[in-house]
Design a protein around this motif. Sequence first.
Motif, PDB file in Angstrom:
ATOM      1  N   SER A  59       0.085  -0.665  25.360  1.00  0.00           N
ATOM      2  CA  SER A  59      -0.149  -2.037  24.897  1.00  0.00           C
ATOM      3  C   SER A  59       0.194  -3.087  25.928  1.00  0.00           C
ATOM      4  N   SER A  60       1.013  -2.715  26.894  1.00  0.00           N
ATOM      5  CA  SER A  60       1.430  -3.692  27.897  1.00  0.00           C
ATOM      6  C   SER A  60       1.112  -3.167  29.287  1.00  0.00           C
ATOM      7  N   VAL A  61       0.057  -3.713  29.884  1.00  0.00           N
ATOM      8  CA  VAL A  61      -0.361  -3.309  31.219  1.00  0.00           C
ATOM      9  C   VAL A  61      -0.609  -4.563  32.056  1.00  0.00           C
ATOM     10  N   ALA A  62       0.098  -4.664  33.143  1.00  0.00           N
ATOM     11  CA  ALA A  62      -0.120  -5.776  34.065  1.00  0.00           C
ATOM     12  C   ALA A  62      -1.059  -5.326  35.185  1.00  0.00           C
ATOM     13  N   GLY A  63      -1.783  -6.282  35.745  1.00  0.00           N
ATOM     14  CA  GLY A  63      -2.698  -5.979  36.850  1.00  0.00           C
ATOM     15  C   GLY A  63      -4.071  -5.540  36.400  1.00  0.00           C
ATOM     16  N   GLN A  64      -4.372  -5.680  35.119  1.00  0.00           N
ATOM     17  CA  GLN A  64      -5.691  -5.297  34.626  1.00  0.00           C
ATOM     18  C   GLN A  64      -6.743  -6.317  35.044  1.00  0.00           C
ATOM     19  N   PRO A  65      -7.844  -5.896  35.665  1.00  0.00           N
ATOM     20  CA  PRO A  65      -8.919  -6.851  35.952  1.00  0.00           C
ATOM     21  C   PRO A  65      -9.746  -7.097  34.700  1.00  0.00           C
ATOM     22  N   THR A  66     -10.251  -8.289  34.557  1.00  0.00           N
ATOM     23  CA  THR A  66     -11.155  -8.602  33.443  1.00  0.00           C
ATOM     24  C   THR A  66     -12.608  -8.670  33.894  1.00  0.00           C
ATOM     25  N   THR A  67     -12.805  -8.758  35.198  1.00  0.00           N
ATOM     26  CA  THR A  67     -14.165  -8.773  35.753  1.00  0.00           C
ATOM     27  C   THR A  67     -14.172  -7.965  37.046  1.00  0.00           C
ATOM     28  N   LEU A  68     -15.356  -7.547  37.440  1.00  0.00           N
ATOM     29  CA  LEU A  68     -15.560  -6.888  38.732  1.00  0.00           C
ATOM     30  C   LEU A  68     -16.718  -7.551  39.447  1.00  0.00           C
ATOM     31  N   LYS A  69     -16.620  -7.571  40.779  1.00  0.00           N
ATOM     32  CA  LYS A  69     -17.729  -8.005  41.626  1.00  0.00           C
ATOM     33  C   LYS A  69     -18.123  -6.837  42.525  1.00  0.00           C
ATOM     34  N   PRO A  70     -19.359  -6.800  42.971  1.00  0.00           N
ATOM     35  CA  PRO A  70     -19.822  -5.627  43.723  1.00  0.00           C
ATOM     36  C   PRO A  70     -19.404  -5.638  45.194  1.00  0.00           C
ATOM     37  N   ASP A  71     -19.524  -4.440  45.790  1.00  0.00           N
ATOM     38  CA  ASP A  71     -19.525  -4.224  47.241  1.00  0.00           C
ATOM     39  C   ASP A  71     -18.144  -4.154  47.889  1.00  0.00           C
ATOM     40  N   THR A  72     -17.232  -5.068  47.612  1.00  0.00           N
ATOM     41  CA  THR A  72     -15.922  -5.035  48.244  1.00  0.00           C
ATOM     42  C   THR A  72     -15.007  -4.106  47.463  1.00  0.00           C
ATOM     43  N   PRO A  73     -14.475  -3.033  48.081  1.00  0.00           N
ATOM     44  CA  PRO A  73     -13.632  -2.077  47.355  1.00  0.00           C
ATOM     45  C   PRO A  73     -12.461  -2.759  46.645  1.00  0.00           C
ATOM     46  N   VAL A  74     -12.160  -2.268  45.443  1.00  0.00           N
ATOM     47  CA  VAL A  74     -11.098  -2.832  44.607  1.00  0.00           C
ATOM     48  C   VAL A  74      -9.936  -1.840  44.538  1.00  0.00           C
ATOM     49  N   TYR A  75      -8.719  -2.355  44.780  1.00  0.00           N
ATOM     50  CA  TYR A  75      -7.500  -1.535  44.669  1.00  0.00           C
ATOM     51  C   TYR A  75      -6.616  -2.173  43.617  1.00  0.00           C
ATOM     52  N   LEU A  76      -6.288  -1.399  42.566  1.00  0.00           N
ATOM     53  CA  LEU A  76      -5.531  -1.916  41.440  1.00  0.00           C
ATOM     54  C   LEU A  76      -4.112  -1.365  41.439  1.00  0.00           C
ATOM     55  N   ASN A  77      -3.161  -2.233  41.185  1.00  0.00           N
ATOM     56  CA  ASN A  77      -1.794  -1.819  40.908  1.00  0.00           C
ATOM     57  C   ASN A  77      -1.530  -2.081  39.429  1.00  0.00           C
ATOM     58  N   LEU A  78      -1.620  -1.027  38.634  1.00  0.00           N
ATOM     59  CA  LEU A  78      -1.449  -1.159  37.193  1.00  0.00           C
ATOM     60  C   LEU A  78       0.002  -0.865  36.819  1.00  0.00           C
ATOM     61  N   LYS A  79       0.626  -1.818  36.184  1.00  0.00           N
ATOM     62  CA  LYS A  79       2.046  -1.691  35.821  1.00  0.00           C
ATOM     63  C   LYS A  79       2.179  -1.649  34.300  1.00  0.00           C
ATOM     64  N   VAL A  80       2.717  -0.526  33.828  1.00  0.00           N
ATOM     65  CA  VAL A  80       2.789  -0.256  32.402  1.00  0.00           C
ATOM     66  C   VAL A  80       4.248  -0.319  31.957  1.00  0.00           C
ATOM     67  N   THR A  81       4.460  -1.008  30.861  1.00  0.00           N
ATOM     68  CA  THR A  81       5.785  -0.994  30.225  1.00  0.00           C
ATOM     69  C   THR A  81       5.776   0.074  29.149  1.00  0.00           C
ATOM     70  N   VAL A  82       6.634   1.093  29.348  1.00  0.00           N
ATOM     71  CA  VAL A  82       6.677   2.206  28.406  1.00  0.00           C
ATOM     72  C   VAL A  82       7.545   1.801  27.223  1.00  0.00           C
ATOM     73  N   PRO A  83       7.040   1.909  26.024  1.00  0.00           N
ATOM     74  CA  PRO A  83       7.857   1.538  24.851  1.00  0.00           C
ATOM     75  C   PRO A  83       9.066   2.453  24.696  1.00  0.00           C
ATOM     76  N   THR A  84      10.176   1.856  24.337  1.00  0.00           N
ATOM     77  CA  THR A  84      11.407   2.641  24.137  1.00  0.00           C
ATOM     78  C   THR A  84      11.280   3.476  22.861  1.00  0.00           C
ATOM     79  N   PRO A  85      11.646   4.765  22.938  1.00  0.00           N
ATOM     80  CA  PRO A  85      11.516   5.627  21.760  1.00  0.00           C
ATOM     81  C   PRO A  85      12.334   5.114  20.593  1.00  0.00           C
TER      82      PRO A  85
END
Length: 449
Positions: free
Chosen positions: A423-449
Amino acid sequence: MKRIGSSILMNTAVLFGLIFGFASCSVVFTSSINGRVIDKEERENNNNVVGISDARVYLYTDSASWEADYNAYVEGNTATLPDAPNRRPYRYFQSTTTDNNGNYQFAGVVWETMNSTYGKTADRREVYLLVYHPNYGLWKNPNPYIVVSGVTSEFPPMEIEDLYNEGRLSGRVLNWRDDKALANVPVNIYVPKSWSYTAGSVDTTSLVFPTAAAYTVNTDGEGYWSATIRYKKMGGHADSVNKTRVRVAWNQTDYRAEDPAAGTPAETSINGGKVYGDEDLDGNGRTALDGDSKDWYLLSVDIPASTSSDPRTVVTPEVTLQRYHFTVNVTGRVFAHETENDPYVAINGAKVVLTVPDSLSGQEFAAYSQTRDTQNGSEEGYFNLGTVEWYLEDITSDEADQKSGTVTVKTEVFLDGSNTPASSVAGQPTTLKPDTPVYLNLKVTVPTP
């Protein structure tokens, strides 16, 4: 006995005399030939003597063989030429090929006669020529050619007429994105195999095209292209109209000249009815209306024959190409922490799903994070979605987004085999553009059990 012997000797002498007399009437003569093959139209229309190189010249010493080989030739069928492998034994006496200036030579032309023109000292003989060139067909000398023994006979130039006309055309290609020049676009030109004329113009309903382009040229930095083409004279050498029409198509990957949904011709779409998509140009079973973007074409106006004194160029309409297919390579890493105070740590085994476009009908691209080796050592949490693709139809109706290729996307991360995305992910893209390679750093907050 003396009378009988004398008679025998006398008869023997007469016999040998007759044999010697007959033998002395048969004489062998030799000669050499110099000649040239030139272009008939250039001489007649422009008073310009142009030699034809690489023409095959066949020399005959009897008219029957000459006529037989000429009549056996079928235009365009090299298997019917005088020296085709299946024509052995050959009827011609010698053959040669013209040089860069159209000149040819024959040495050692030999003939035997019992009735030489000038006794034993000299003779003259009529010989016959056939001349073949792929662009001119097969021709025979229209006037008698005579060789004289013991000398080099200089033949007058033999004129042959081209089977083809030469035409010139040009055009320009623009980019729908910004209405600027589109460079390095391959332009395919399809030249018809046959057609007919109506009132001095090409009858468009009679055009018969091959499935292979005759010429391909590229646009320059300003989007311009030009080509010189050769096309048949429909009446053979007697064609007096000397015109044709061609199809022009554009072989640019991921681009199209029209939207198939607009039909053909599309009066209000990209090119305003200038292009058509109802023909399967390349014979692959699909037309442009069926989705083959390389089969959009325009039909030129009549292209007249171009000569050195009248080098006309037909200018085809400007055509705009629209990019309809977009791609980009997407990679990245997945990091996670349990609370905001914990540091992020790269994790393996996370499933990354990118949906393009962000809709129920979007296409999913998925990969799991894992270890990869780099120059600096191993790296945890790396994922590679590979080539992500989408189409113009996937983009919202905003024209600016369509021209830039910007598409909405949804990015989800699934942890520990869960079917529910984090439910909590930082670094998510909402759009993409063509041709230039995309590198994502996705940061997830793991819910505490």
